[in-house]
Structure formats: structure tokens, C-alpha cells
Design a protein around this motif. Structure first.
Motif, mmCIF file in Angstrom:
data_model
loop_
_atom_site.group_PDB
_atom_site.id
_atom_site.type_symbol
_atom_site.label_atom_id
_atom_site.label_comp_id
_atom_site.label_asym_id
_atom_site.label_seq_id
_atom_site.Cartn_x
_atom_site.Cartn_y
_atom_site.Cartn_z
ATOM 1 N N SER A 85 2.604 -14.205 60.823
ATOM 2 C CA SER A 85 2.089 -14.327 59.346
ATOM 3 C C SER A 85 3.014 -12.833 59.238
ATOM 4 O O SER A 85 3.549 -12.635 57.626
ATOM 5 C CB SER A 85 0.706 -13.696 59.032
ATOM 6 O OG SER A 85 0.034 -12.858 59.636
ATOM 7 N N GLY A 86 4.157 -12.754 59.333
ATOM 8 C CA GLY A 86 4.833 -11.569 59.830
ATOM 9 C C GLY A 86 3.857 -10.192 60.018
ATOM 10 O O GLY A 86 5.109 -9.329 59.103
ATOM 11 N N LYS A 87 3.551 -9.739 60.689
ATOM 12 C CA LYS A 87 2.931 -7.973 60.821
ATOM 13 C C LYS A 87 3.838 -7.891 61.317
ATOM 14 O O LYS A 87 3.983 -6.075 60.834
ATOM 15 C CB LYS A 87 1.447 -9.002 61.531
ATOM 16 C CG LYS A 87 0.244 -9.450 61.016
ATOM 17 C CD LYS A 87 -0.322 -8.862 61.990
ATOM 18 C CE LYS A 87 -0.910 -9.991 63.289
ATOM 19 N NZ LYS A 87 -0.650 -11.129 63.388
ATOM 20 N N THR A 109 7.464 -7.998 61.564
ATOM 21 C CA THR A 109 8.429 -7.892 60.545
ATOM 22 C C THR A 109 7.778 -6.223 60.514
ATOM 23 O O THR A 109 8.768 -5.312 59.293
ATOM 24 C CB THR A 109 8.738 -8.554 60.131
ATOM 25 O OG1 THR A 109 9.264 -9.940 61.328
ATOM 26 C CG2 THR A 109 9.877 -8.629 58.954
ATOM 27 N N LEU A 110 6.703 -6.437 59.362
ATOM 28 C CA LEU A 110 6.009 -5.830 57.895
ATOM 29 C C LEU A 110 5.651 -4.407 58.554
ATOM 30 O O LEU A 110 6.902 -3.423 58.478
ATOM 31 C CB LEU A 110 5.371 -6.505 57.088
ATOM 32 C CG LEU A 110 5.162 -5.292 55.634
ATOM 33 C CD1 LEU A 110 5.585 -5.338 54.890
ATOM 34 C CD2 LEU A 110 3.600 -6.135 54.984
ATOM 35 N N LEU A 156 -1.899 -10.096 55.448
ATOM 36 C CA LEU A 156 -0.734 -11.431 55.110
ATOM 37 C C LEU A 156 -2.181 -12.988 55.006
ATOM 38 O O LEU A 156 -1.880 -12.687 56.260
ATOM 39 C CB LEU A 156 -0.235 -10.711 56.243
ATOM 40 C CG LEU A 156 1.161 -9.595 56.484
ATOM 41 C CD1 LEU A 156 2.535 -9.675 57.281
ATOM 42 C CD2 LEU A 156 1.484 -9.352 54.670
ATOM 43 N N VAL A 192 2.684 -20.061 58.728
ATOM 44 C CA VAL A 192 2.246 -18.953 59.798
ATOM 45 C C VAL A 192 2.705 -20.274 61.278
ATOM 46 O O VAL A 192 3.197 -20.008 62.351
ATOM 47 C CB VAL A 192 1.065 -18.729 60.020
ATOM 48 C CG1 VAL A 192 1.440 -17.766 59.153
ATOM 49 C CG2 VAL A 192 -0.165 -19.641 60.514
ATOM 50 N N ARG A 228 6.070 -21.015 61.849
ATOM 51 C CA ARG A 228 6.612 -19.678 61.871
ATOM 52 C C ARG A 228 6.249 -19.762 63.759
ATOM 53 O O ARG A 228 7.809 -19.916 64.333
ATOM 54 C CB ARG A 228 6.425 -18.744 61.430
ATOM 55 C CG ARG A 228 6.877 -18.924 59.536
ATOM 56 C CD ARG A 228 6.261 -17.331 59.492
ATOM 57 N NE ARG A 228 7.380 -17.143 57.701
ATOM 58 C CZ ARG A 228 6.185 -16.167 57.526
ATOM 59 N NH1 ARG A 228 5.614 -15.245 58.069
ATOM 60 N NH2 ARG A 228 7.359 -16.341 55.848
ATOM 61 N N ARG A 243 9.833 -19.561 66.770
ATOM 62 C CA ARG A 243 9.639 -18.340 66.924
ATOM 63 C C ARG A 243 9.178 -18.395 68.908
ATOM 64 O O ARG A 243 10.276 -17.910 69.431
ATOM 65 C CB ARG A 243 8.659 -17.947 66.493
ATOM 66 C CG ARG A 243 8.844 -15.919 67.145
ATOM 67 C CD ARG A 243 7.611 -15.124 66.404
ATOM 68 N NE ARG A 243 6.067 -15.509 66.993
ATOM 69 C CZ ARG A 243 5.047 -14.768 66.587
ATOM 70 N NH1 ARG A 243 5.338 -14.211 65.706
ATOM 71 N NH2 ARG A 243 3.708 -15.534 67.978
ATOM 72 N N SER A 271 6.240 -14.986 50.966
ATOM 73 C CA SER A 271 7.069 -13.917 50.921
ATOM 74 C C SER A 271 7.798 -12.521 49.981
ATOM 75 O O SER A 271 7.723 -11.580 49.771
ATOM 76 C CB SER A 271 8.359 -14.323 51.409
ATOM 77 O OG SER A 271 7.622 -15.422 53.035
#
Length: 203
Positions: free
Chosen positions: A32-34, A36-37, A105, A112, A115, A119, A185
Motif C-alpha cells: 500500500s506504500g507504508k 515510502t510514505l 493506506l 497492492v 505492486r 516489487r 496516490s
């Protein structure tokens, strides 16, 4: 009082006075981008970045026993400003319970999972080191057990996170914090650039 901000069309509540953002916990499904955020916010807030995965996974993916894990997380949070990334239930009272801001998120399952696929393939191909010498292994990406395969984990546990955090947002566990439920996003970018990331000010 709690501030709950959701997507357009959802209800929200605002306090008359914005709070300074000093202790942030970011939760959500894998992919979910944890991380990065969290890195972005930690830099913006001049705060300590706390990656729960990096604390929990010792060399050779050895899990940290719960008492030690809790002690190490508590030590990491012993500072004025911090940003935590991670969901671990055994430390939720420490990370979410003492946060002034909780960012959920809530990205779609398909997104997800996609991603995580990209990744994981990149990490395995590049032999990218994650934490404490650990690397993703090709052989894990063909296993069916979510405990071994992060792709299966992301797909399987997405609904678990959604159910858990929906309850937290509606109940008492997050009532002490400003809660931001971000579903795109664009909403993440808007949150990072929002005026609430700073000293308190009158609305």
C-alpha cells in the motif's frame, strides 16, 4: 476528539484547532506504500523513521520474540517525533495507541497485489538487501503459504486489514488520534503537502 478524513463523499470531522503532527503511525496492506510514505513524512517532520519490519526480522528472517520486539519498539519510540510503518498487532498499543496521527493506506486489493508482485520480482532479481542482510528469495515466490510468499500474503490478508481498521476507525481504539484514510496516490500526495503537517493553527 478525533479527526477522520476519508475519500470524497465520505463523512469527516474536524477539530476547531489542528494538531501538530509529531507521532505518526502508518498502517495498511502489504504494497500500500507504508514505507515510502513513512520515509517522506519522517524527512518532512524531521522525525525518527521506525520500520517495524526492520526491527522484527533479524538475520536469516529470524523473528524477534514478542517481549524483545516490544522492548525494541518502545525504545525506538522514545523520542519527541517519530513516524512508524507497520501493522504488527503485538505492538499496536505502543505504535497506534501513542500516535497523534494514524494514516490508513486503504488501497484496492488488485493494486497492492500488483505492486507486491513487481516489487518482489525486482528485489529478487537485484538481490536487494532489505533489513539485517535479508533478501527476498525466488523460491518463496512460488510457494502457496502466505507465511512464505509475500504475494499470497498481500492478497490473502488485504480483507483482514480492511475489516480490522474499519472497526478501529469507527470505534474507540483510534479515538485519540487524527485518522486519515487514504485511498489513492493523489490523496497521499495531498496529505503530505497538507498544512496539518506542522505547528497547530486555527482553521
Amino acid at each position: 476528539c478525533r479527526t477522520v478524513l476519508e475519500t470524497a463523499g465520505s463523512h469527516h470531522h474536524r477539530n476547531d484547532r489542528r494538531r501538530a503532527v509529531r507521532r505518526v503511525t502508518i498502517v495498511g496492506a502489504s504494497g500500500s506504500g507504508k514505507s515510502t510514505l513513512a520515509a517522506q513524512l519522517a524527512a518532512q517532520l524531521d522525525a525518527r523513521l521506525v520500520e517495524l519490519d526492520a526491527i522484527f526480522h533479524k538475520p536469516d528472517w529470524t523473528p524477534t520474540p514478542t517481549p524483545q520486539f516490544r522492548a525494541e519498539v518502545a525504545a525506538a519510540l522514545d523520542t519527541d517525533r517519530w513516524v512508524v510503518a507497520g501493522n504488527y498487532s503485538v505492538v499496536m498499543d505502543l505504535t497506534q495507541g501513542s500516535a497523534d496521527t494514524i494514516v490508513w493506506l486503504d488501497m484496492p486489493r488488485w493494486l497492492v497485489t500488483w505492486r507486491v508482485i513487481k516489487r518482489s520480482i525486482h528485489r529478487a532479481a537485484k538481490r536487494e538487501e532489505l533489513w539485517n542482510g535479508n533478501r527476498e528469495r525466488w523460491r518463496n515466490l512460488i510457494k502457496r503459504d502466505p507465511e512464505d510468499n509475500i504475494i499470497v500474503w498481500a492478497w490473502t490478508y488485504h480483507g483482514v486489514h480492511t475489516q480490522r481498521y474499519t472497526g478501529f476507525a469507527a470505534g474507540d481504539f483510534w479515538a485519540h488520534a487524527d485518522v486519515r484514510r487514504l485511498r489513492s496516490s493523489r490523496q497521499v500526495r495531498d496529505f503530505v503537502s497538507s498544512a496539518s503537517l506542522g505547528e497547530p493553527e486555527i482553521d
